[in-house]
Design a protein around this motif. Structure first.
Motif: not given
Ligand code: NAD
Length: 254
Positions: A18, A37, A156, A189, A191
């Motif tokens: 995202i 990140d 979560y 989403t 990802t």
């Molecule tokens: N993908 C989904 O279906 C979905 C749905 C609802 C909410 N979300 C939320 O969207 C956001 C992005 O998720 P995504 O799906 O892109 O996941 P993703 O795993 O692709 O990206 C998450 C990013 O956060 C970074 N991260 C994790 N721990 C960290 C830390 N300690 N310091 C700095 N960066 C850190 C990771 O390195 C990664 O690049 C998250 O908050 C997730 O909970 C995702």
């Protein structure tokens, strides 16, 4: 003219699905970005992708478990662009897919630390910079699971419910002083996070069932979350504060 022309904006979790997609959308709307990140290699690649597309972005590595790193990220942004207009607090870690009684305290603590406490710390430092510059807008990534539960995701769900309360209270703290704080609630989403979770053969059937719970019968694309974030960070959302915007293909509506 873009909706975010010239605005200096931080994106956390920018190496992920995202975050990286939102960075491209924000840059296309004219934002000047600091991408951050804990994963430096993928974060640098995300910044390069923005520049390759004609946008403006630099990468700053930060582990959001550290308040010092968060303060330094905000300070570097202000140093670089002279101000901070917006932030997309999006970094996060996924659930462990364990029933609550099997979850260790360390697993619980990690989710709360990164998915909730880090958002608090980001807002804390970002708001100080924004108030000094005349205002701004913050968008936090919550989740559908900030409003409903799911088996195997107690830590979560607790963190994401917390992000919604935090967003509302921070909006109340700063709305009258020119800083708006809102949240996006993505549905599932496509990802790397979801690839990791759905890659577990035991969960494949669960994900098929969850897909049908989205009334559009599909998962989201990360850029679709980015489109909502552009609007929330822009002056077009000037009367939107403390709001939770579901971008979830109808997950929460049925
Ligand atoms: N993908 C989904 O279906 C979905 C749905 C609802 C909410 N979300 C939320 O969207 C956001 C992005 O998720 P995504 O799906 O892109 O996941 P993703 O795993 O692709 O990206 C998450 C990013 O956060 C970074 N991260 C994790 N721990 C960290 C830390 N300690 N310091 C700095 N960066 C850190 C990771 O390195 C990664 O690049 C998250 O908050 C997730 O909970 C995702």
């Amino acid at each position: 003219m873009g909706a975010l022309d010239g605005k200096a904006i931080i994106v956390t979790g920018a190496a992920g699905g995202i975050g990286a997609a939102a960075a491209l959308v924000l840059a296309a709307a004219g934002a000047r970005l600091v991408l951050s990140d804990v994963n430096a290699a993928s974060g640098e690649a995300a910044a390069q992708a923005v520049r390759d597309a004609g946008g403006e972005a630099v990468f700053v590595a930060a582990d959001l478990a550290s308040e010092e790193a968060i303060a330094a990220l905000v300070a570097k942004t202000v140093q670089m662009y002279g101000r901070l207009d917006g932030a997309f607090n999006n970094a996060g870690v996924e659930q462990r897919n364990k029933p609550l009684d099997e979850l260790t305290l360390d697993e619980w603590d990690l989710a709360i630390r990164i998915d909730l406490t880090a958002v608090f710390l980001c807002i804390k430092h970002q708001v100080k910079a924004m108030l000094g510059g005349g205002g701004g807008a913050i968008v936090n990534t919550a989740s559908s699971l900030g409003q409903v539960g799911l088996a195997g995701a107690s830590e979560y769900c607790a963190a994401k419910h917390g992000v919604i309360g935090l967003t509302r209270a921070a909006g109340a703290d700063y709305g009258a002083r020119g800083v708006r704080v809102n949240a996006v609630l993505p549905g599932i989403t496509a990802t790397p996070m979801i690839e990791r979770l759905s890659g577990d053969p035991q969960l494949a059937a669960t994900f098929e069932r969850l897909k049908l719970r989205h009334s559009m019968h599909r998962f989201g694309q990360p850029s679709e979350i980015g489109d909502a974030v552009v609007w929330l960070l822009s002056d077009q959302a000037s009367f939107v504060n403390g709001a939770t915007i579901a971008v979830d293909g109808g997950y929460l509506s049925i």
